[in-house]
Design a protein around this motif. Structure first.
Motif, PDB file in Angstrom:
ATOM      1  N   GLY A 132       9.257  -9.762 -59.784  1.00  0.00           N
ATOM      2  CA  GLY A 132       8.970  -9.303 -58.475  1.00  0.00           C
ATOM      3  C   GLY A 132       9.079 -10.019 -57.407  1.00  0.00           C
ATOM      4  O   GLY A 132       8.729 -11.165 -57.635  1.00  0.00           O
ATOM      5  N   ILE A 133       9.751  -9.553 -56.284  1.00  0.00           N
ATOM      6  CA  ILE A 133      10.065 -10.684 -55.412  1.00  0.00           C
ATOM      7  C   ILE A 133       9.383 -10.197 -53.877  1.00  0.00           C
ATOM      8  O   ILE A 133       9.654  -9.111 -53.613  1.00  0.00           O
ATOM      9  N   ASN A 134       8.656 -10.989 -53.294  1.00  0.00           N
ATOM     10  CA  ASN A 134       8.205 -10.727 -51.824  1.00  0.00           C
ATOM     11  C   ASN A 134       9.160 -10.915 -50.921  1.00  0.00           C
ATOM     12  O   ASN A 134       9.570 -12.035 -50.830  1.00  0.00           O
ATOM     13  N   MET A 135       9.745  -9.876 -50.200  1.00  0.00           N
ATOM     14  CA  MET A 135      10.662 -10.009 -49.218  1.00  0.00           C
ATOM     15  C   MET A 135      10.240 -10.577 -47.986  1.00  0.00           C
ATOM     16  O   MET A 135      11.084 -11.156 -47.297  1.00  0.00           O
ATOM     17  N   GLU A 136       9.052 -10.618 -47.871  1.00  0.00           N
ATOM     18  CA  GLU A 136       8.575 -11.393 -46.538  1.00  0.00           C
ATOM     19  C   GLU A 136       8.732 -12.976 -46.659  1.00  0.00           C
ATOM     20  O   GLU A 136       9.192 -13.697 -46.040  1.00  0.00           O
ATOM     21  N   THR A 137       8.124 -13.236 -47.775  1.00  0.00           N
ATOM     22  CA  THR A 137       8.002 -14.809 -47.976  1.00  0.00           C
ATOM     23  C   THR A 137       9.087 -15.325 -48.766  1.00  0.00           C
ATOM     24  O   THR A 137       9.383 -16.478 -48.887  1.00  0.00           O
ATOM     25  N   GLU A 138       9.984 -14.348 -49.596  1.00  0.00           N
ATOM     26  CA  GLU A 138      10.933 -14.746 -50.036  1.00  0.00           C
ATOM     27  C   GLU A 138      10.769 -15.754 -51.412  1.00  0.00           C
ATOM     28  O   GLU A 138      11.148 -16.902 -51.717  1.00  0.00           O
ATOM     29  N   THR A 139       9.420 -15.404 -51.925  1.00  0.00           N
ATOM     30  CA  THR A 139       8.963 -16.066 -53.142  1.00  0.00           C
ATOM     31  C   THR A 139       8.822 -15.021 -54.341  1.00  0.00           C
ATOM     32  O   THR A 139       8.734 -13.608 -54.025  1.00  0.00           O
ATOM     33  N   ILE A 140       8.759 -15.617 -55.472  1.00  0.00           N
ATOM     34  CA  ILE A 140       8.534 -14.791 -56.731  1.00  0.00           C
ATOM     35  C   ILE A 140       7.242 -14.206 -56.668  1.00  0.00           C
ATOM     36  O   ILE A 140       5.803 -14.925 -56.591  1.00  0.00           O
ATOM     37  N   LEU A 141       6.910 -12.928 -56.814  1.00  0.00           N
ATOM     38  CA  LEU A 141       5.548 -12.326 -56.583  1.00  0.00           C
ATOM     39  C   LEU A 141       4.785 -12.604 -57.996  1.00  0.00           C
ATOM     40  O   LEU A 141       3.707 -12.657 -58.051  1.00  0.00           O
ATOM     41  N   GLY A 142       5.780 -12.229 -58.942  1.00  0.00           N
ATOM     42  CA  GLY A 142       5.137 -12.210 -60.204  1.00  0.00           C
ATOM     43  C   GLY A 142       6.375 -11.884 -61.452  1.00  0.00           C
ATOM     44  O   GLY A 142       7.540 -11.182 -61.039  1.00  0.00           O
ATOM     45  N   THR A 143       6.263 -12.374 -62.556  1.00  0.00           N
ATOM     46  CA  THR A 143       7.136 -11.747 -63.652  1.00  0.00           C
ATOM     47  C   THR A 143       6.286 -10.926 -64.653  1.00  0.00           C
ATOM     48  O   THR A 143       5.050 -11.564 -64.977  1.00  0.00           O
ATOM     49  N   ALA A 144       7.023 -10.275 -65.567  1.00  0.00           N
ATOM     50  CA  ALA A 144       6.564  -9.740 -66.839  1.00  0.00           C
ATOM     51  C   ALA A 144       7.604  -9.494 -67.577  1.00  0.00           C
ATOM     52  O   ALA A 144       8.559  -8.862 -67.441  1.00  0.00           O
ATOM     53  N   VAL A 145       7.286  -9.856 -69.052  1.00  0.00           N
ATOM     54  CA  VAL A 145       8.297  -9.483 -70.023  1.00  0.00           C
ATOM     55  C   VAL A 145       8.355  -7.930 -70.351  1.00  0.00           C
ATOM     56  O   VAL A 145       6.908  -7.532 -70.603  1.00  0.00           O
ATOM     57  N   THR A 146       9.380  -7.078 -70.365  1.00  0.00           N
ATOM     58  CA  THR A 146       9.260  -5.800 -70.822  1.00  0.00           C
ATOM     59  C   THR A 146       9.470  -5.517 -72.139  1.00  0.00           C
ATOM     60  O   THR A 146       8.822  -4.805 -72.832  1.00  0.00           O
ATOM     61  N   VAL A 147      10.584  -5.896 -72.406  1.00  0.00           N
ATOM     62  CA  VAL A 147      11.154  -5.919 -74.097  1.00  0.00           C
ATOM     63  C   VAL A 147      11.324  -7.287 -74.739  1.00  0.00           C
ATOM     64  O   VAL A 147      11.982  -8.009 -74.069  1.00  0.00           O
TER      65      VAL A 147
END
Lengths: 203, 687, 193, 190
Positions: free
Chosen positions: C103-118
């Motif tokens: 997930g990327i915050n388009m305002e701040t251009e930083t990573i909002l968070g990550t999560a492993v799906t599979v």
């Protein structure tokens, strides 16, 4: 020989209780009974297929030529299994994921084919459905029972459906989960012991 | 949607076409029975039965490698149908039922202590099981677990007991048994089974010419189940009333109790249950197999003919009896006097047998009233000759043609019939067999002053039954031994006036072990008698031969009897069978009855189009060596029941039956003397 | 012969009818199945990343074609008024591909968070990558221009102890996502607004 | 995934019978005698490879192309049933020797969930064609191995002293559980 609908129904609950009295359809019994929820879901799915195929086979029994009857049964059963697959994907997706390969494999469950051949092909619609319901509910109960046993022993918890769950550790804090029960060897051993208990009760 | 339909359509079409053409192209002949059985199996190919799929299981079932209930999916109805199909395969379409052969059970001794798994199969894998008896029940109850109908229970004595009402004859028990304790057989298979070397037989049963399961019926009597006792007897002998009276009971001489004590009064027990039925006022039903539509002509309505007709009828065939005399019964009626076998009892017994659906024609003599060719033309599928031995041998001495001289059978049959012959006051009967004794005892009852029995050897050599000789002695018959009739002396009216005989002495024993009598020169003596009856033996009367039909092709022995294969009773003309005195020469009633059954077995095989072969291992009254013991430990002598008979002075006044039926109390006491022997084991006396 | 024809006809007929029925059932359930798959396969990951969004990102998603590939991009409205996007990328792990939702915050251009799906990693290690906060939190707040790599490869991310390959795969997936974000930045900006 | 890993995984770690619970009905049925078990094992290997190959082709060439993946179960079982029956009839007529050894077990395989299961797993695991064929072979070999091992043990059980209530299927299942436990030892190898 004519039995009442009630008799046709109740025989599946004890006299011909699958898989304990009628030792068939063991693959899903072993494969999916890691939790009670799985067992229940599998049982319901199987019951649905069983009822549908018994109903249709009984309806079409005049039209199906004896020599290709098995192939016809397979088509009917396969169609119902696919319907179940689709419905489960649409409405109970997590369960579908958990049951995995065992859903398509209902098609080769000997109980379904066996009831179609041994019962529905020779009996009228009402008794065939009663028979399917009885056997199906018996199967569901057995699966749930085995599932809850393994879940209780192996995880120390019991999930009835969705979020409704209980934990042994809340009651007996010193309880150590016996993980063996939820794993493959445990499946065989638990089923074997259940059979033994049923034998003891049956005597 | 369209693609989906198209794809499934094409898959369906490809499967259908491929399979239907393959089934034509790769057609292989298969036993239609297999297909039929497979049609009844679940078709789920689940493998639960242990066979490779349903067709493999069907094949195994048809070939008797698997029981009818092998499939774990199908219901009882289908199992029954399968049992019916395979049952039809094995024999006639009659319901097979399980039958327990072992009565040993717990009392059999162990060779070693077995502590393995509780299963007969496992036990039998170890040196054939722990029991001493090679053929006996191991008692772990594999059959009970195999039965899906709850028809088998373990009896208190350690062997399985079958509930015949529940048994469907599926064969599961038989298949599960590592021995042959439970055999699923149809009624006719049971009736026609000849005792064989592998059967669990008590010595007495081996000695019985009719092969009755003696310990079983005595056991029924002991438990007061008289009807079952009678059923057991009737499985092998249709005439317990008559045999219970006239049989010289060779069984009793083999009785194991007889080695340490007096033998059990087997025959009296048989008579007791037979009389019990007669006095109960109703006849027990006798089971018969479904009709087969085959007809058999029985020539001669004596014991052999009646027995053969009875067994054929029970196997579902339709025998018809042709009898030359006015009534059925043969020698039982015309050769055995009233005081031994009352006519009304014989009538009652024969009537019961005919009631099964056997037609009889009396007063018709083959060759005189009907022709052999007419039998064949009338559609009989087989012919059974049981014409008996009615022709007396002639003495070959001067004076036999005189009035007052007659032959034994002629005399007895006229007394037994409606025209008793005229006789004088003093009579001599020549001969030492049962016929001679019967003549003597009949004569004394007819009010004669003096009856002599003239025999050329001594009492020891007399072939008559000991009991009969004793009874004759009691009744005042005078025995003249070592006397060879020389001539019959006539008076002026060509009437018998006396019998001249030569005194004899015994010479060296001949081949048969009997001492050959040698006449003493110049020892002529005369018995003053006015009646002479010669009873020195009989042979069949074959006057129907020589009329230019198939009967002339029959091989006849030098004793003028039918030459038959002894174990099948078949003559050299395949559809003609013979048994009884006509085939064996004069013998016991029970021999004739056994012969009739043996012949019925062969006729049944013949009618079903199978080869008439002797049964393998058939004993034919040879004893099983290991079952004949030199001594019997554990038996406490107690003596047999006394026999009730009418007092001598009274009995010779009438033809009333001499021996009376034993009382129920005596019967029960006597049945308790039975050791319930099997091949090796028996019950020892415990009190 | 007649028998053979009948056999074939019955079989084919049954199969055809079954095909029709199944097609009908399928078309009736297809949408719902797709929604369910989204909900249960991507749903948990999206929720963990965009816990604070005011909308439901699962409903506000669109397809973006990148060459031959079709990518589902989830959009979340942040409470601050800004917008975040999330999409899935894959890295090559020990037992197969590891899917990571970034997930990327388009305002701040930083990573909002990550999560492993599979993942199909050895049980325990893969799960750690999924749930170990000390590992996953390292990515949060990193600028999109950052180089994402484990320390062994000269990067700033501490690998999960004993699971370097798995950690590496996760980093690989995230790095690829950042790269792709920058590449598609213009397109995304356009679609979102 | 390398082929060695695939082999170990299919035969031992993910043994179709003992870890995935597929094909248990014939497993318990045909393991009563060693002779039957060997025949069954051979037949399963033969049919699985054949069915695995054909279903993979049908799935990827027809079902995926026409977007009909939901017909997977339906078409697979029909194809397997037809194939097995066809092969059975063919062998019976043309190669009776092979039929006697292997062919008689074929009908049992129609409804053997191991065969259908392996075909479905091939698809689920997204194997390539060559992977799918070899996975089919090795899964089937794993089935055969477990079956033969188990038959050997079961012949012994007959002579063992088993409490009454445990006799029959019950003890067989518990024994299978212990075999499964030994197969657990291979975990971690892949």
């Amino acid at each position: 020989m004519a039995k009442t609908l009630k008799q046709e129904f109740t025989k599946g609950l004890w006299k011909d209780l699958p898989p304990f009295r009628l030792v068939l359809g063991l693959c899903p019994v072993l494969g999916v009974t890691t939790t009670m929820e799985n067992g229940l879901g599998m049982g319901v799915a199987t019951t649905f297929v069983l009822c549908g195929s018994n109903l249709l086979v009984s309806l079409l029994r005049q039209a199906i030529p004896p020599r290709v009857r098995i192939a016809c049964f397979v088509i009917i059963i396969a169609a119902f299994v696919t319907v179940v697959e689709l419905l489960m994907q649409a409405y109970t997706y997590p369960l579908y994921l958990k049951l995995g390969v065992f859903i398509p494999l209902i098609v080769v469950n000997c109980i379904v084919l066996g009831r179609a051949e041994a019962f529905a092909y020779k009996n009228k619609v009402s008794s065939s459905v009663a028979d399917a319901l009885g056997i199906g509910i018996g199967f569901t109960l057995s699966l749930s029972l085995l599932g809850s046993l393994r879940e209780l022993l192996g995880n120390g918890s019991l999930t009835i459906w969705g979020d409704l769950s209980y934990s042994i550790i809340d009651v007996v804090p010193s309880f150590q989960p016996f993980t063996f029960a939820t794993q493959a060897p445990g499946a065989f051993v638990c089923l074997g012991l259940m059979l033994c208990i049923i034998n003891l009760i049956g005597k | 949607m369209l693609e989906s339909i198209l794809v499934t359509f094409s898959i369906g079409a490809v499967s259908g076409v491929a399979l239907s053409y393959a089934s034509k192209l790769f057609y292989v002949y298969e036993d239609p029975l297999i297909a039929k059985v497979e049609g009844l199996l679940a078709g789920a190919n689940c493998g639960g039965c242990g066979f490779a799929g349903c067709s493999a299981a069907a094949e195994a079932i048809v070939n008797d490698k698997a029981p009818a209930n092998a499939c774990i999916l199908i219901d009882e109805e289908n199992i029954r149908e399968i049992a019916a199909i395979t049952g039809a395969h094995a024999g006639p379409p009659e319901p097979p039922s399980s039958y327990n052969n072992c009565s040993g059970g717990k009392r059999a001794t162990d060779r070693f202590i077995y502590s393995g798994i509780w299963s007969c199969t496992a036990a039998a894998a170890l040196y054939g099981g722990n029991r001493d008896c090679a053929i006996g029940c191991l008692g772990f109850g594999d059959c009970i677990r195999a039965c899906r109908f709850n028809a088998i229970k373990m009896g208190g004595h350690g062997f399985p007991v079958v509930d015949y009402d529940k048994c469907v004859g599926c064969g599961a028990c038989e298949a599960s048994c590592p021995k042959t304790i439970l055999e699923v057989k149809t009624l006719s298979q049971r009736l026609f089974h000849l005792s064989s070397a592998g059967d669990p037989l008590a010595p007495c049963s081996q000695g019985c010419p009719a092969e009755i399961d003696i310990p079983r019926y005595i056991d029924h009597i002991r438990n007061m189940r008289y009807e079952e006792a009678l059923d057991t007897i009737r499985e092998k002998n249709p005439m317990p009333l008559s045999c219970g009276r006239v049989c010289p009971h060779p069984c009793e001489s083999l009785c194991r109790r007889g080695i340490a004590d007096e033998p059990v009064s087997i025959n009296q027990l048989k008579r007791f249950v037979a009389d019990y039925e007669m006095n109960s006022g109703r006849r027990l039903p006798i089971a018969c197999s479904p009709a087969t539509g085959k007809r058999i002509a029985i020539i001669g309505g004596g014991p052999a003919g009646i027995s053969c007709a009875y067994f054929l009828r029970r196997a579902g065939h339709h025998p018809e009896i042709f009898e030359a005399m006015p009534k059925l019964g043969g020698m039982l009626r015309y050769g055995i006097p009233e005081y031994r076998l009352p006519k009304k009892i014989l009538d009652w017994e024969i009537q019961g047998i005919l009631k099964l659906g056997i037609e009889s024609h009396t007063n018709v003599r083959l060759g005189l009233d009907f022709d052999f060719c007419s039998l064949v033309a009338a559609g009989f599928d087989a012919v059974f000759f049981s014409v008996g031995a009615w022709k007396d041998y002639n003495l070959g001495i001067p004076g036999e043609e005189l009035s007052g001289c007659m032959t034994g059978i002629n005399f007895l049959s006229r007394v037994g019939g409606s025209k008793p012959p005229a006789i004088g006051k003093r009579a001599a009967v020549i001969g030492g067999g049962n016929t001679a004794i019967d003549c003597c005892r009949t004569l004394i009852r007819m009010g004669l002053d003096k009856v002599y029995l003239v025999y050329r050897r001594t009492r020891k050599e007399m072939p008559a039954n000991e009991a009969e000789i004793v009874a004759a002695e009691h009744e005042g018959i005078e025995f003249v031994f070592l006397a060879a009739p020389n001539k019959i002396i006539a008076d002026e009216e060509k009437q018998v006036a006396g019998l001249e005989y030569l005194a004899m002495e015994l010479g060296k024993p001949d081949a048969s072990g009997r001492h050959r009598p040698v006449p003493i020169e110049g020892s002529e003596q005369i018995l003053a008698v006015d009646t002479v009856i010669t009873a020195i033996g009989q042979s069949p009367l074959l006057s129907f031969r020589g009329r230019g039909n198939r009967l002339d092709d029959l091989n006849i022995s030098r004793w003028n009897t039918f030459e038959v294969e002894p174990s099948t009773c078949q003559t050299n003309v395949p559809y003609i069978f013979a048994a009884g005195d006509a085939a064996t020469g004069p013998a016991l009633v029970v021999d004739a009855i056994g012969g009739g059954r043996k012949a019925a077995r062969s006729i049944d095989l013949f009618l079903r189009g199978e080869e008439v072969n002797p049964q393998e291992d058939a004993l034919l009254n040879k004893p099983i060596g290991e079952s004949i013991f030199p001594s019997v430990p554990g038996v406490r002598p107690m003596g047999r029941i006394g026999l009730d008979e009418i007092d001598v002075t009274n009995r010779i006044q009438t033809f009333a039956e001499v021996d009376l039926t034993i009382s129920e109390r005596d019967a029960l006491a006597e049945s308790n003397r039975c050791l319930s022997c099997c091949r090796l084991c028996y019950n020892v006396d415990t009190h | 012969m007649n028998e053979l024809v009948r056999m074939t006809v019955v079989l084919t007929g049954l199969a055809t009818i079954a095909g029709g029925v199944l097609a009908a059932v399928h078309s009736g359930t297809a949408d719902r199945i797709a929604a369910q798959q989204l909900e249960y396969v991507k749903g948990p990951a999206i929720r963990s990343i965009m816990a604070a969004t005011t909308n439901n990102p699962l409903e506000d998603s669109f397809q973006l074609s990148i060459g031959e590939e079709e990518k589902t991009v989830f959009i979340g409205s942040l409470a601050s008024g800004g917008t975040a996007v999330a999409f899935e990328e894959f890295g090559r792990g020990f037992g197969g591909d590891i899917g990571v939702m970034v997930g990327i915050n388009m305002e701040t251009e930083t990573i909002l968070g990550t999560a492993v799906t599979v993942h199909s990693e050895t049980p325990g290690l893969g799960a750690k990558a999924k749930n170990d906060r000390s590992f996953t939190s390292q990515f949060e707040g990193l600028p999109v221009s950052a180089t994402v790599a484990v320390t062994q490869d000269g990067g700033q991310i501490d690998a999960i102890s004993g699971a370097t390959t798995t950690s590496r795969a996760v980093c690989e997936a995230i790095a690829q996502a950042l790269e792709r974000y920058q590449m598609l930045h213009a397109d995304l900006q356009k679609t979102v607004n | 995934m390398g082929y060695l890993e695939l082999i170990v995984s299919c035969i031992f770690v993910n043994n179709i019978l003992l870890a995935q619970f597929l094909g248990n009905c014939p497993f318990l049925g045909t393991s009563k005698k060693m002779e039957t078990a060997v025949g069954m094992a051979g037949a399963v290997v033969f049919v699985t490879v054949l069915a695995g190959t054909i279903t993979w082709i049908i799935y990827h060439q027809i079902l995926v192309k026409f977007d009909l993946v939901y017909l997977r179960t339906f078409s697979f079982i029909l194809i397997i049933a037809t194939l097995v029956q066809f092969v059975e009839m063919f062998l019976k007529k043309m190669i009776p020797v092979l039929y006697a050894g292997l062919g008689i077990f074929l009908p049992l395989i129609t409804t053997n969930c191991a065969v259908l299961g392996i075909c479905v797993i091939n698809i689920d695991e997204e194997f390539t064609f060559s992977e799918a064929v070899s996975a089919s072979l090795f899964y089937a070999v794993g089935f055969g191995l477990a079956l033969i091992l188990f038959a050997g043990i079961r012949e012994r059980i007959l002579l063992a002293r088993v409490p009454k209530a445990l006799q029959g299927t019950s003890i067989a299942l518990i024994t299978a559980g212990f075999i499964s436990l030994t197969f657990f030892a291979f975990r971690g190898m892949v």
